[in-house]
Design a protein around this motif. Sequence first.
Motif, short mmCIF file in Angstrom:
data_model
loop_
_atom_site.label_atom_id
_atom_site.label_comp_id
_atom_site.label_asym_id
_atom_site.label_seq_id
_atom_site.Cartn_x
_atom_site.Cartn_y
_atom_site.Cartn_z
N ALA A 174 -9.66 -11.34 -1.79
CA ALA A 174 -8.57 -10.47 -1.33
C ALA A 174 -7.37 -10.55 -2.26
O ALA A 174 -6.73 -9.53 -2.57
CB ALA A 174 -8.16 -10.85 0.10
N PHE A 175 -7.05 -11.76 -2.72
CA PHE A 175 -5.91 -11.94 -3.62
C PHE A 175 -6.12 -11.12 -4.90
O PHE A 175 -5.23 -10.39 -5.34
CB PHE A 175 -5.74 -13.42 -3.96
N VAL A 176 -7.31 -11.24 -5.48
CA VAL A 176 -7.61 -10.47 -6.69
C VAL A 176 -7.57 -8.97 -6.39
O VAL A 176 -7.02 -8.18 -7.16
CB VAL A 176 -8.99 -10.86 -7.26
N GLY A 177 -8.12 -8.59 -5.23
CA GLY A 177 -8.12 -7.17 -4.86
C GLY A 177 -6.73 -6.61 -4.69
O GLY A 177 -6.45 -5.48 -5.11
N ILE A 178 -5.84 -7.40 -4.08
CA ILE A 178 -4.46 -6.94 -3.89
C ILE A 178 -3.76 -6.76 -5.23
O ILE A 178 -3.09 -5.74 -5.48
CB ILE A 178 -3.69 -7.95 -3.01
N ILE A 179 -3.93 -7.74 -6.12
CA ILE A 179 -3.29 -7.67 -7.44
C ILE A 179 -3.82 -6.46 -8.22
O ILE A 179 -3.04 -5.69 -8.81
CB ILE A 179 -3.55 -8.96 -8.25
N VAL A 180 -5.13 -6.28 -8.23
CA VAL A 180 -5.74 -5.19 -8.99
C VAL A 180 -5.33 -3.84 -8.42
O VAL A 180 -5.00 -2.89 -9.16
CB VAL A 180 -7.28 -5.34 -8.99
N THR A 181 -5.36 -3.71 -7.08
CA THR A 181 -4.98 -2.45 -6.44
C THR A 181 -3.53 -2.11 -6.72
O THR A 181 -3.18 -0.96 -7.02
CB THR A 181 -5.21 -2.53 -4.93
N GLN A 182 -2.67 -3.12 -6.62
CA GLN A 182 -1.25 -2.90 -6.86
C GLN A 182 -0.98 -2.51 -8.32
O GLN A 182 -0.01 -1.81 -8.61
CB GLN A 182 -0.45 -4.16 -6.51
N ALA A 183 -1.87 -2.94 -9.22
CA ALA A 183 -1.72 -2.60 -10.64
C ALA A 183 -2.24 -1.20 -10.94
O ALA A 183 -2.13 -0.73 -12.08
CB ALA A 183 -2.45 -3.63 -11.50
N GLY A 184 -2.83 -0.54 -9.94
CA GLY A 184 -3.30 0.82 -10.13
C GLY A 184 -4.73 0.94 -10.60
O GLY A 184 -5.19 2.04 -10.93
N VAL B 284 -2.69 3.85 -4.87
CA VAL B 284 -2.41 3.69 -3.45
C VAL B 284 -1.99 2.25 -3.20
O VAL B 284 -2.48 1.32 -3.84
CB VAL B 284 -3.65 4.05 -2.60
N ALA B 285 -1.05 2.05 -2.28
CA ALA B 285 -0.60 0.70 -1.95
C ALA B 285 -1.75 -0.09 -1.35
O ALA B 285 -2.62 0.47 -0.66
CB ALA B 285 0.57 0.76 -0.96
N TRP B 286 -1.75 -1.41 -1.58
CA TRP B 286 -2.89 -2.20 -1.11
C TRP B 286 -3.01 -2.18 0.41
O TRP B 286 -4.11 -2.28 0.95
CB TRP B 286 -2.77 -3.64 -1.62
N THR B 287 -1.90 -2.00 1.11
CA THR B 287 -1.94 -1.96 2.57
C THR B 287 -2.62 -0.69 3.09
O THR B 287 -3.09 -0.65 4.23
CB THR B 287 -0.52 -2.04 3.14
N ALA C 154 -5.07 0.89 1.15
CA ALA C 154 -6.27 1.09 0.36
C ALA C 154 -7.54 1.20 1.21
O ALA C 154 -8.39 2.06 0.96
CB ALA C 154 -6.43 -0.03 -0.66
N LEU C 155 -7.67 0.35 2.24
CA LEU C 155 -8.89 0.38 3.06
C LEU C 155 -9.00 1.70 3.81
O LEU C 155 -10.06 2.33 3.80
CB LEU C 155 -8.89 -0.79 4.04
N GLY C 156 -7.93 2.11 4.44
CA GLY C 156 -7.96 3.38 5.17
C GLY C 156 -8.26 4.56 4.26
O GLY C 156 -9.03 5.46 4.62
N ALA C 157 -7.66 4.54 3.05
CA ALA C 157 -7.88 5.62 2.11
C ALA C 157 -9.32 5.63 1.61
O ALA C 157 -9.93 6.69 1.44
CB ALA C 157 -6.92 5.48 0.93
N ALA C 158 -9.90 4.44 1.40
CA ALA C 158 -11.29 4.36 0.93
C ALA C 158 -12.26 4.88 1.99
O ALA C 158 -13.22 5.59 1.68
CB ALA C 158 -11.62 2.91 0.57
N ILE C 159 -12.00 4.53 3.24
CA ILE C 159 -12.86 5.01 4.34
C ILE C 159 -12.77 6.53 4.47
O ILE C 159 -13.77 7.22 4.69
CB ILE C 159 -12.47 4.33 5.66
N LYS C 160 -11.56 7.07 4.30
CA LYS C 160 -11.36 8.51 4.42
C LYS C 160 -12.01 9.26 3.26
O LYS C 160 -12.64 10.31 3.47
CB LYS C 160 -9.86 8.81 4.47
N ASN C 161 -11.85 8.74 2.05
CA ASN C 161 -12.36 9.45 0.87
C ASN C 161 -13.85 9.24 0.62
O ASN C 161 -14.50 10.09 0.03
CB ASN C 161 -11.58 9.00 -0.38
N ASN C 162 -14.36 8.10 1.02
CA ASN C 162 -15.77 7.79 0.75
C ASN C 162 -16.38 7.06 1.95
O ASN C 162 -16.73 5.89 1.86
CB ASN C 162 -15.87 6.93 -0.51
N PRO C 163 -16.52 7.74 3.08
CA PRO C 163 -17.01 7.08 4.30
C PRO C 163 -18.43 6.53 4.16
O PRO C 163 -18.74 5.46 4.69
CB PRO C 163 -16.93 8.18 5.36
N ALA C 164 -19.30 7.25 3.44
CA ALA C 164 -20.69 6.80 3.30
C ALA C 164 -20.76 5.51 2.50
O ALA C 164 -21.49 4.57 2.85
CB ALA C 164 -21.53 7.88 2.63
#
Length: 209
Positions: free
Chosen positions: A86-96, A106-109, A111-121
């Motif tokens: 999670a730590f690596v994921g937060i840093i990487v996501t925050q870096a774009g 997208v902000a790391w907070t 990111a999960l909701g956006a991923a589910i919405k954009n790629n549910p499968a």
Amino acid sequence: MKFITLLSSVSLCAAFAPPAARTPSKVARFAAVDNMIGASEELGGAVWDPLGLASVSEQSPELQTLPHVKWLRESELKHGRICMLAFVGIIVTQAGVSIPSYPTNVAWTDALGAAIKNNPAGMAQIFILLTILEGYFYPGEMWTGGGDREAGDFGFDYLNLMKKQTPESLNKLKLQELKNGRAAMIAVAGFASEALIDQSVPPFHTLGF
């Protein structure tokens, strides 16, 4: 004010006092953790367990309502590994940085909701895989101190990296994993705190998290 100052001084002195000798009851209490990696690394052989978590399973041995220390170590390792990822994921996501077909910038907070919405499968496949793995490796017998494997050891070593280690170097690697996992759990808790309470963790706020 004087009382608070005196109390603080006493607490500070007690913090640096050498660990007290174990009584027979304490010896029994810590027997389960004496041989665990990282149980007494910073205290010269003394186990730091002020809440008595190492012996909670002894409070209701017949009902088995409280976990054995082996279950607690399994949980500690699992949560430590998750938080390191999670730590690596937060840093990487925050870096774009993002995986193709997944949300970008997208902000790391969010990111999960956006991923589910954009790629549910794709996310459904990940959740199903995690569910299968959790069920397969569920350490039910460890709740009472049983189980046919060491806590945290899933036998996943297809590159045979562990077989190339000596017992001493292997224990060193286990200690490094444990300490990094503990640090990651604290760090992720800090990220969550800053996300929920603005400026609650000044360093993270300064860095834009």
